[in-house]
Design an enzyme around this catalytic site. Structure first.
Site, short mmCIF file in Angstrom:
data_model
loop_
_atom_site.label_atom_id
_atom_site.label_comp_id
_atom_site.label_asym_id
_atom_site.label_seq_id
_atom_site.Cartn_x
_atom_site.Cartn_y
_atom_site.Cartn_z
N ARG A 1 0.95 -1.30 -0.06
CA ARG A 1 0.05 -0.10 0.08
C ARG A 1 0.87 1.16 -0.02
O ARG A 1 1.84 1.40 0.57
CB ARG A 1 -0.95 0.05 1.13
CG ARG A 1 -1.87 -0.92 1.18
CD ARG A 1 -2.87 -1.23 2.40
NE ARG A 1 -3.97 -2.10 2.11
CZ ARG A 1 -3.71 -3.30 2.39
NH1 ARG A 1 -2.96 -3.82 2.50
NH2 ARG A 1 -4.76 -4.15 2.31
N HIS B 1 -0.95 -2.40 -4.43
CA HIS B 1 -0.33 -3.28 -5.48
C HIS B 1 -0.10 -2.78 -6.94
O HIS B 1 -0.55 -3.51 -7.87
CB HIS B 1 -0.97 -4.63 -5.62
CG HIS B 1 -0.85 -5.55 -4.21
ND1 HIS B 1 0.26 -5.53 -3.57
CD2 HIS B 1 -1.47 -6.31 -3.73
CE1 HIS B 1 0.03 -6.48 -2.53
NE2 HIS B 1 -0.98 -6.85 -2.62
N HIS C 1 3.17 -12.90 -5.02
CA HIS C 1 1.91 -13.14 -3.90
C HIS C 1 1.32 -14.41 -3.98
O HIS C 1 -0.05 -14.45 -4.00
CB HIS C 1 0.81 -12.12 -4.47
CG HIS C 1 -0.06 -11.33 -3.37
ND1 HIS C 1 -0.67 -12.02 -2.61
CD2 HIS C 1 -0.36 -10.06 -3.09
CE1 HIS C 1 -1.62 -11.58 -1.67
NE2 HIS C 1 -1.09 -10.15 -1.82
N ASP D 1 -2.25 -9.29 8.44
CA ASP D 1 -2.02 -8.62 7.42
C ASP D 1 -0.90 -7.56 7.62
O ASP D 1 -1.16 -6.28 7.57
CB ASP D 1 -2.99 -8.08 6.94
CG ASP D 1 -2.98 -7.62 5.44
OD1 ASP D 1 -1.98 -8.17 4.93
OD2 ASP D 1 -3.87 -6.94 4.87
N GLU E 1 5.34 -12.24 1.71
CA GLU E 1 5.74 -11.47 0.58
C GLU E 1 6.81 -10.51 1.08
O GLU E 1 6.77 -9.68 1.71
CB GLU E 1 4.56 -10.38 0.17
CG GLU E 1 3.32 -11.15 -0.20
CD GLU E 1 2.10 -10.23 0.14
OE1 GLU E 1 1.88 -9.14 -0.49
OE2 GLU E 1 1.08 -10.55 0.99
#
Length: 347
Positions: A79, A104, A175, A248, A312
């Site tokens: 982000r 992304h 991803h 996350d 990631e």
């Protein structure tokens, strides 16, 4: 190396699916749409083959999906606050596609377009894409390569190279959503995970932009410094977990030296499959598939939340705008390079 059709897009463009492999039987399927990893086949403790990443059966499903299954994400993964960046005193507007932010790189990121096959061998393939100046909002005409290689020690090696004719930013990642029991196996709560990170980057709210703090994991559900089941603390009454509806978050890797090193290990007791993550990156995003609901995947399998996890490798989210983070800037004509390996074994 084998090649076959992977269907056609809504605009009638045919996609291809390529297989690369090693002598030990590890196989990886990748498509030229998004330079996407579609399947990773590895042997379990009983010698049976399991496909350990989530994905779809044809390009049309990838074209319309929103989960980034297996995608090569760029120019900038994760982000960016307010969908704006400033480079050399010039402000650039990016696509607003995640609340008021950019995620992304938006609808014209590298994960949403076709790549050209630059080179291919039995065990590796290199894709290339050209990104025009301001095509995603970023400065500079860019050329980006990604190479997938199946190593002889059962690693999926992913290497990114990029250059641009203006000073710009690159922050590429893959991803893939992993389930080491197999893509159709449901919850990953019993998988154990260890991450070499004594700190993580908390977020401001549910929009997932980091606060700028690099906070200790000790005493929090984010402490993976020693291996523990992914599901052990995920439902804890913790503000950060509430913001992400689970994990996350970016972890600040405890680098021991420049270059590639092991930074995380995941293990599935049922299959006996272990995956080590090695990278030269400084950050790694743990995402526990918190927002997947009823996605129809390979073979008609329904994927749901917590059925996989992502690791990631990256610069920290919003690092282009956050003065407390290392900023990913590539000068005009200079080379961006990043390398990550997902290495599989059994125990």
């Amino acid at each position: 190396m084998s090649k076959k059709s992977f269907g056609t897009t809504s605009k009638g463009v045919e996609a291809s699916l390529y297989e690369i492999s090693n002598a030990k039987g590890m196989r990886v399927l990748v498509t030229d749409f998004g330079a996407t990893a579609v399947s990773v086949f590895v042997k379990d403790k009983d010698g049976n083959e399991r496909d350990v990443i989530l994905g779809y059966d044809d390009v049309k499903s990838y074209e319309k999906e929103t989960c980034y299954f297996g995608a090569t994400v760029g120019r900038y993964a994760n982000r960016i606050s307010d969908a704006k960046i400033n480079i050399d005193g010039v402000e650039y507007q990016l696509e607003v596609n995640d609340n008021e932010n950019n995620l992304h790189s938006g609808s014209h990121g590298t994960s949403e377009r076709f790549w050209t096959v630059k080179e291919q061998k039995d065990d590796e393939i290199t894709f290339e894409i050209e990104d025009a100046d301001l095509e995603q909002g970023y400065p500079g005409n860019a050329v980006i390569d990604v190479t997938y290689k199946v190593t002889e020690d059962n690693g999926l090696s992913i290497t990114y190279n990029a250059t641009a004719d203006k000073t710009t930013t690159f922050n590429m990642t893959n991803h893939s959503y992993f389930n080491l029991n197999g893509h159709a196996s449901g919850s990953v709560y019993t998988h154990t995970l260890q991450i070499n990170a004594a700190h993580f980057t908390p977020v401001k709210d549910s929009k997932a932009i980091p606060t700028g703090e690099i906070a200790p994991v000790e005493g929090t559900p984010f402490d993976f410094t020693e291996a523990k089941p992914i599901g052990r603390d995920i439902e804890a009454n913790d503000t950060q977990l509430h913001y992400g509806s689970g994990y996350d978050h970016n972890f600040a890797i405890d680098k021991t030296a420049p270059g590639i090193e092991r930074v995380a290990t995941a293990y599935a007791p049922e299959s006996g499959i272990q995956m080590d993550v090695l990278t030269d990156c400084i950050g790694i995003q743990l995402y526990t598939a918190n927002f997947i609901v009823g996605q129809e995947g390979k073979g008609g399998v329904k994927y749901n939340n917590r059925d996989a996890f992502c690791l990631e490798t990256q610069y920290y989210p919003n690092s282009i705008n956050e003065t407390n983070f290392s900023t990913p800037i590539t000068k005009a004509g200079e080379k961006y390079e990043s390398h990550t390996i997902y290495k599989f074994s059994v125990r």
